[in-house]
Structures are given as C-alpha cells and as structure tokens.
Enzyme design. Structure first.
Site, mmCIF file in Angstrom:
data_model
loop_
_atom_site.group_PDB
_atom_site.id
_atom_site.type_symbol
_atom_site.label_atom_id
_atom_site.label_comp_id
_atom_site.label_asym_id
_atom_site.label_seq_id
_atom_site.Cartn_x
_atom_site.Cartn_y
_atom_site.Cartn_z
ATOM 1 N N TYR A 158 0.843 -1.208 0.000
ATOM 2 C CA TYR A 158 0.000 0.000 0.000
ATOM 3 C C TYR A 158 0.879 1.260 0.000
ATOM 4 O O TYR A 158 0.466 2.327 -0.436
ATOM 5 C CB TYR A 158 -0.976 -0.015 1.175
ATOM 6 C CG TYR A 158 -2.188 0.883 0.966
ATOM 7 C CD1 TYR A 158 -3.177 0.556 0.049
ATOM 8 C CD2 TYR A 158 -2.332 2.071 1.699
ATOM 9 C CE1 TYR A 158 -4.273 1.373 -0.142
ATOM 10 C CE2 TYR A 158 -3.434 2.892 1.516
ATOM 11 C CZ TYR A 158 -4.399 2.539 0.590
ATOM 12 O OH TYR A 158 -5.484 3.351 0.409
ATOM 13 N N LYS A 165 -3.225 8.333 3.264
ATOM 14 C CA LYS A 165 -4.383 8.097 4.135
ATOM 15 C C LYS A 165 -4.115 8.595 5.557
ATOM 16 O O LYS A 165 -5.049 9.041 6.243
ATOM 17 C CB LYS A 165 -4.775 6.618 4.152
ATOM 18 C CG LYS A 165 -5.330 6.087 2.829
ATOM 19 C CD LYS A 165 -6.565 6.840 2.327
ATOM 20 C CE LYS A 165 -7.243 6.102 1.165
ATOM 21 N NZ LYS A 165 -8.336 6.908 0.561
HETATM 22 O O1 0WE Z 1 -7.176 2.877 -1.532
HETATM 23 C C1 0WE Z 1 -7.163 1.867 -2.178
HETATM 24 C C2 0WE Z 1 -6.673 1.878 -3.606
HETATM 25 C C3 0WE Z 1 -6.045 3.170 -4.005
HETATM 26 C C4 0WE Z 1 -5.361 3.192 -5.349
HETATM 27 C C5 0WE Z 1 -5.367 2.141 -6.254
HETATM 28 C C6 0WE Z 1 -4.702 2.269 -7.478
HETATM 29 C C7 0WE Z 1 -4.629 1.131 -8.459
HETATM 30 C C8 0WE Z 1 -4.279 1.559 -9.870
HETATM 31 C C9 0WE Z 1 -4.695 4.345 -5.686
HETATM 32 N N1 0WE Z 1 -4.052 4.483 -6.860
HETATM 33 C C10 0WE Z 1 -4.045 3.469 -7.758
HETATM 34 N N2 0WE Z 1 -3.371 3.650 -8.927
HETATM 35 C C11 0WE Z 1 -3.398 2.748 -9.942
HETATM 36 O O2 0WE Z 1 -2.721 2.946 -10.973
HETATM 37 N N3 0WE Z 1 -7.553 0.695 -1.577
HETATM 38 C C12 0WE Z 1 -7.911 0.700 -0.195
HETATM 39 C C13 0WE Z 1 -7.584 -0.590 -2.284
HETATM 40 C C14 0WE Z 1 -6.264 -1.249 -2.091
HETATM 41 O O3 0WE Z 1 -5.202 -0.897 -2.825
HETATM 42 C C15 0WE Z 1 -4.125 -1.635 -2.376
HETATM 43 C C16 0WE Z 1 -4.525 -2.445 -1.323
HETATM 44 C C17 0WE Z 1 -5.899 -2.208 -1.131
HETATM 45 C C18 0WE Z 1 -6.763 -2.832 -0.103
HETATM 46 C C19 0WE Z 1 -2.790 -1.604 -2.795
HETATM 47 C C20 0WE Z 1 -1.878 -2.442 -2.162
HETATM 48 C C21 0WE Z 1 -2.273 -3.255 -1.121
HETATM 49 C C22 0WE Z 1 -3.589 -3.278 -0.692
#
Ligand code: 0WE
Length: 258
Positions: A158, A165
């Site tokens: 993450y 966050k």
């Molecule tokens: O906040 C999120 C995702 C946020 C996010 C996801 C992406 C994917 C594609 C922000 N930027 C991008 N950029 C991209 O190019 N989550 C809570 C979902 C999430 O994302 C993870 C998680 C979880 C859960 C990433 C790594 C590990 C766990």
C-alpha cells in the site's frame, strides 16, 4: 421509527469511477434518501461511465472535476452556486498513486510519486472543501471521506497510499475542529478491502481479501452497500453529534490483535 430523509438536501459526490466504486454505493444511498446528487468525473475517459450511472439517479448532475486543477474545482463551485445555492453533503472518494508506487519498494518512492499521491488523495479533500465553503456554510453540512486501515498499520504494497491516508485522517480531525464552529461535521469511513476498480489489479489483493475474511470477527468481507449505509448514517442527522471520527466498516478486522 427512525428513517433517514435527505429530501431538499444537495450532495456532491466525487470519486465515482464505475458501478463497483464505494462512492457510487454512497451516491445511491443518498439518492434513495431523497437527496439531489451531483457526480464528478476526473477526465474524459471516465465521463461516459459516470454519465451512464447518473442516468439511474433522477435529477442528478454530472460535472467535470480534476482535483489537480483548481480551475475545474472552481467551475463546480460556480455551477452549484447557480443551480443549488447550498450544499449539505460532500463525499470525497478520490485516491490515486502511480501503479509503480504500489508495487515497488516504499523506500524507493520518487519525489513526484509521493507528491502526486498526497495531492490527489489527501490535499484534494481540504482544497475542495475550501472551494465549496460558501455553499457548505449555508445550512451546515456533513462531509465524508474514505480511508483505509493502512493509514495507521503497515500493509504490504500500500506504500505511499498509506502516507496519503494518514494525512487524510489527520485532515478529518483538523477540519472537524476548524469547521465545527460553522456547524459543519467532518468524518471518514475506513472500509475493509472491497473489489473496486482501485483494488482490482493490485498484486496480491485477492489473497489479502481472503486473509481479511478469515481473521475478521464477522468471518467475511464487507460489501460496498455496507459502506453506503454507514456513510448515509454519518451524513444524516442521526449522526448530528459525531465529527472528527473514523468509522470502521471492516467486519471488525481492526479490533484484532492476532
Ligand atoms: O485505496 C485503495 C486503492 C487506491 C489506489 C489504487 C490504485 C490502483 C491503480 C490508488 N491508486 C491506484 N493507482 C493505480 O494505478 N484501496 C484501499 C484498495 C487497495 O489498494 C491496495 C490495497 C488495497 C486494499 C494496494 C496495495 C495493497 C492493498
């Protein structure tokens, strides 16, 4: 009997990308409660999908808003001032980091990658709020953003989004203090892992969700509808005494010590 009635209220919902988005689940709940809803999209690529979804919300508006461009935020404020005159609900469901920054080593995060993730995912919350302040002050408003447990715990991959966050959650508390004097409440929902566009394609996401379902007190993952319902509560008068709060919608996962 307690029911949530948001008729006569105006809601700006940012961060809908497709039908799986948590922001979309929240927009639907707001609509069903009687609020008038405005959805925003960040770029032309997302526009058709957001317009199609808005077609399901009678009387809704769709506006462009790229939070890295103050001009587009200002344009939304002008349009809502003209069409609505006040804003009682603001939902911020926006996050972005470069894909390589969610896969590689956190220690190797570039200056530009760090800045982008924090600008889009955290600074945008206070900046949008600032632009909307004249509208939000009219009747008192309730603001909501979306967070994740990685704001305060280490979560593999993450990376820089955890930094963003953490800043976002501090911003919830600071804004709650500053805007409380104007009758504006500010809260966050910290959601457990849901298979959204933002989560799919993340390496190891599925095994992470499986782990979550095994360990959580409710022994399952959450649904986007559950996020929508908790959000509706926080955005409604039922939560009139709640501000600066991070509400976990995670099947209880965060209370566990093992
Ligand atoms: O906040 C999120 C995702 C946020 C996010 C996801 C992406 C994917 C594609 C922000 N930027 C991008 N950029 C991209 O190019 N989550 C809570 C979902 C999430 O994302 C993870 C998680 C979880 C859960 C990433 C790594 C590990 C766990």
């Amino acid at each position: 009997m307690v029911t949530i009635d948001l008729s006569g209220k105006h809601a700006l919902v940012m961060g809908v990308a497709n039908h799986r988005s948590l922001s979309w689940a929240i927009a639907q709940q707001l609509h069903h409660a009687g609020a008038r809803v405005c959805l925003t999209y960040a770029n032309e690529r997302l526009k058709p999908m957001v317009e199609e979804l808005a077609g399901h919300l009678h009387g809704s508006l769709v506006l462009e808003c790229d939070v890295t461009q103050d001009r587009t935020i200002h344009a939304v404020a002008r349009r809502l001032t003209r069409d609505w005159g006040s804003l009682e609900v603001l939902v911020h469901g926006i996050a972005y980091a470069n894909k390589e920054d969610l896969e590689g080593k956190f220690v190797a995060t570039s200056r530009e990658g760090f800045q982008l993730a924090l600008e889009v995912s955290a600074y945008s919350f206070l900046n949008v709020t600032h632009h909307m302040l004249p509208l939000l002050e009219q009747n008192g408003a309730s603001l909501l953003t979306l967070s994740y447990l990685a704001a305060e715990r280490a979560v593999p991959n993450y990376n820089v989004m955890g930094s963003a966050k953490a800043v976002l959650e501090q911003s919830v508390r600071q804004l709650a203090w500053e805007l409380g004097a104007r009758g504006i409440r500010v809260n966050a929902v910290s959601a457990g892992p849901v298979s959204t566009l933002a989560a799919r394609g993340i390496h190891g996401f599925l095994s992470m969700q499986r782990h979550h379902a095994e360990k959580a007190p409710l022994r399952r993952n959450i649904t986007k509808e559950e996020v929508g319902k908790a959000a509706l509560f926080l955005l409604s008068d039922l939560a009139s005494g709640i501000t600066g709060e991070i509400l976990y919608v995670d099947a209880g996962y965060h209370v566990m010590g093992v």
